[in-house]
Design a protein around this motif. Structure first.
Motif, short mmCIF file in Angstrom:
data_model
loop_
_atom_site.label_atom_id
_atom_site.label_comp_id
_atom_site.label_asym_id
_atom_site.label_seq_id
_atom_site.Cartn_x
_atom_site.Cartn_y
_atom_site.Cartn_z
N ASP A 112 1.06 -1.20 0.02
CA ASP A 112 0.12 -0.08 0.00
C ASP A 112 1.33 1.37 0.12
O ASP A 112 1.33 1.59 1.24
N GLY A 113 1.42 1.76 -1.25
CA GLY A 113 1.89 2.96 -1.71
C GLY A 113 4.05 2.31 -0.77
O GLY A 113 4.07 1.38 -1.56
N VAL A 114 3.82 3.07 0.15
CA VAL A 114 5.32 2.31 0.46
C VAL A 114 5.48 1.45 1.59
O VAL A 114 6.82 1.58 2.51
N ASP A 115 4.64 1.22 2.17
CA ASP A 115 4.24 0.33 3.10
C ASP A 115 4.11 -0.88 2.57
O ASP A 115 3.19 -0.90 1.57
N ILE A 116 3.91 -2.17 3.96
CA ILE A 116 3.74 -3.56 3.03
C ILE A 116 2.92 -3.39 4.23
O ILE A 116 2.37 -3.07 5.88
N SER A 121 13.22 -13.97 9.13
CA SER A 121 11.79 -14.21 8.55
C SER A 121 12.41 -14.07 7.56
O SER A 121 13.71 -13.99 6.91
N VAL A 122 11.72 -14.71 6.37
CA VAL A 122 12.10 -14.93 4.82
C VAL A 122 10.44 -14.98 3.68
O VAL A 122 9.70 -15.08 4.92
N ALA A 123 10.83 -14.26 2.96
CA ALA A 123 9.43 -13.93 2.47
C ALA A 123 9.72 -14.53 0.74
O ALA A 123 10.58 -14.05 0.70
N ALA A 124 8.77 -14.58 0.46
CA ALA A 124 8.20 -14.75 -1.21
C ALA A 124 7.12 -14.54 -2.17
O ALA A 124 6.07 -13.37 -1.07
N ALA A 125 7.29 -13.78 -3.22
CA ALA A 125 6.30 -13.32 -3.56
C ALA A 125 5.05 -13.92 -4.11
O ALA A 125 5.09 -15.24 -4.13
N ILE A 126 3.99 -13.32 -4.40
CA ILE A 126 3.09 -13.86 -4.77
C ILE A 126 2.35 -13.13 -5.80
O ILE A 126 1.69 -11.95 -6.27
N PHE A 127 1.88 -13.73 -7.17
CA PHE A 127 0.99 -13.61 -7.90
C PHE A 127 0.27 -14.00 -8.47
O PHE A 127 -0.83 -14.89 -9.05
N ALA A 152 11.32 -4.35 5.12
CA ALA A 152 10.05 -5.52 5.32
C ALA A 152 10.50 -6.45 4.89
O ALA A 152 10.25 -6.17 3.48
N VAL A 153 10.59 -8.04 5.25
CA VAL A 153 11.08 -8.40 3.74
C VAL A 153 9.76 -9.40 2.39
O VAL A 153 9.83 -9.36 1.36
N MET A 154 8.83 -8.65 3.52
CA MET A 154 7.31 -8.97 2.31
C MET A 154 7.63 -7.63 1.41
O MET A 154 7.48 -7.87 0.12
N GLY A 155 7.86 -5.83 1.38
CA GLY A 155 8.00 -5.76 0.83
C GLY A 155 9.21 -6.05 -0.02
O GLY A 155 9.13 -5.35 -0.94
N ARG A 156 10.39 -6.26 0.23
CA ARG A 156 11.60 -5.98 -0.17
C ARG A 156 11.12 -7.33 -1.54
O ARG A 156 11.48 -6.99 -2.92
N ALA A 216 1.37 -9.94 -3.94
CA ALA A 216 1.32 -9.72 -2.01
C ALA A 216 2.48 -10.54 -1.75
O ALA A 216 2.99 -10.88 -2.64
N ALA A 217 2.58 -11.13 -1.08
CA ALA A 217 4.34 -11.92 -0.01
C ALA A 217 3.27 -12.73 1.18
O ALA A 217 1.83 -11.95 1.14
N LEU A 218 4.14 -12.95 0.84
CA LEU A 218 4.05 -13.78 2.23
C LEU A 218 5.05 -14.80 3.20
O LEU A 218 6.72 -14.69 2.33
N ASN A 219 5.24 -14.68 4.82
CA ASN A 219 6.69 -15.29 5.08
C ASN A 219 6.34 -15.84 6.02
O ASN A 219 5.60 -15.98 6.99
N VAL A 220 7.07 -16.17 7.00
CA VAL A 220 7.53 -16.57 8.04
C VAL A 220 8.69 -16.19 9.38
O VAL A 220 9.46 -15.72 8.51
N SER A 221 7.88 -16.07 10.35
CA SER A 221 9.53 -15.31 11.01
C SER A 221 9.99 -16.24 12.24
O SER A 221 8.09 -16.89 13.10
N GLY A 222 10.58 -15.92 12.93
CA GLY A 222 10.44 -16.46 14.42
C GLY A 222 11.49 -16.25 15.20
O GLY A 222 12.61 -15.82 14.05
N GLN A 223 12.47 -17.39 16.25
CA GLN A 223 13.91 -17.05 16.80
C GLN A 223 14.44 -17.11 16.25
O GLN A 223 14.61 -18.07 14.88
N THR A 224 15.84 -16.70 15.68
CA THR A 224 16.80 -17.07 14.82
C THR A 224 16.97 -18.45 15.18
O THR A 224 18.19 -18.95 14.32
N THR A 225 17.10 -18.90 16.63
CA THR A 225 17.60 -20.10 16.54
C THR A 225 16.93 -21.52 15.94
O THR A 225 17.49 -22.32 15.99
N SER A 226 15.91 -20.71 15.59
CA SER A 226 14.81 -21.53 14.68
C SER A 226 15.28 -21.98 13.34
O SER A 226 14.54 -22.88 12.70
#
Length: 278
Positions: free
Chosen positions: A116-120, A211-217, A148-152, A225-235
């Motif tokens: 949305d504009g320059v925001d995710i 976290s890590v993200a991928a684009a949706i087409f 943010a990874v989803m925006g990127r 859009a994009a989706l991501n997963v996030s968690g503790q770095t140890t995970s």
């Protein structure tokens, strides 16, 4: 002077509704209204009108107090309404079961975001049933897309000219010392994300969180859009674990894309590629 069509249109506008909408937008953009006089001046209304608007919007749960003398923020009533609107769209309805499965498969919090504009903007969140870390980010939350990874990852799949137009005049504020703060830095980061097929982050907004993200087409091949997963770095520790997470995110994004009509070739991903941003 307005023409006849503009004059006719303005005759049907409701000034009180406009004032309420402008106040909501003002709060959403970061003004917590701790300085009533300043907010009233910014909106071009008097303090009495501002107080009435705040009281009414709070009663409708469109805003909520942050704390004693700490102002207001967007409330769950408005967030819920927006989430319901998004849920009624094909994108979110299609994504819900896929993202829920992704959260359980990876044992990480999973999210869906749109540009949305320059925001995710976060429009969906699912958490694993027995996850050790549960994301506290809310539906309706906004993060800077360049950081943010989803925006990127959405920006990475847009033409460079479109990205430059989008951010023309918009300062690239740093969230960490590794955030791109110039267009050259941003385009270099986006090129790396595009080559990887995934956008990675370690300790971006919070120390110890990855976290890590991928684009949706969509059916036209446009990143919607994009989706991501996030968690503790140890995970995310270990190459094998990172590869499994990256592959699950890429496969889920491709599944949603294909359900939306995307017919592109299977994307060549390198799920282990890491772009450290914090």
């Amino acid at each position: 002077m307005p023409d006849a069509a503009e004059a006719e249109e303005s005759a049907y506008l409701s000034p009180p509704v406009q004032r309420a909408a402008r106040l909501l937008r003002h709060i959403a953009e970061g003004d917590t209204v701790t300085n009533m006089a300043a907010t009233a001046r910014a909106l071009g209304i008097n303090r009495t009108t501002l107080l009435r608007l705040l009281t009414t919007l709070e009663a409708e749960r469109f805003i909520e107090p942050i704390g004693p003398n700490a102002g207001w923020r967007i409330g769950l009533g408005l967030i819920g309404m927006a989430a319901q609107a998004f849920f009624s769209q094909d994108l979110v309805q299609t994504a819900v079961p896929c993202i829920a499965r992704l959260a359980d498969t990876t044992d990480l919090s999973a999210h869906l975001g749109v540009l949305d504009g320059v925001d995710i903007v976060y429009v969906l969140r699912r958490t694993p049933e027995h996850g050790r870390y549960v994301s506290n980010i809310r539906v309706g939350s906004r993060l800077p897309a360049h950081a943010a990874v989803m925006g990127r990852i959405i920006l990475a799949h847009m033409p460079e000219e479109a990205v430059r137009r989008l951010f023309a005049g918009a300062p690239l504020q740093p969230s960490t010392p590794h955030t791109p703060v110039t267009m050259d830095q941003l385009t270099e980061r986006l090129a790396a994300d595009r080559a990887a097929g995934l956008a990675w982050s370690d300790g971006f907004f919070e120390a110890g969180i990855s976290s890590v993200a991928a684009a949706i087409f969509d059916s036209a091949g446009i990143p919607i859009a994009a989706l991501n997963v996030s968690g503790q770095t140890t995970s995310f520790d270990g190459p094998a674990r990172r590869e499994r997470i990256g592959r699950a995110v890429a496969e889920t994004a491709e599944e949603i894309s294909r359900r939306l009509g995307w017919a592109g070739p299977a994307r060549q991903q390198n799920p282990t590629r890491l772009e450290v941003v914090a």
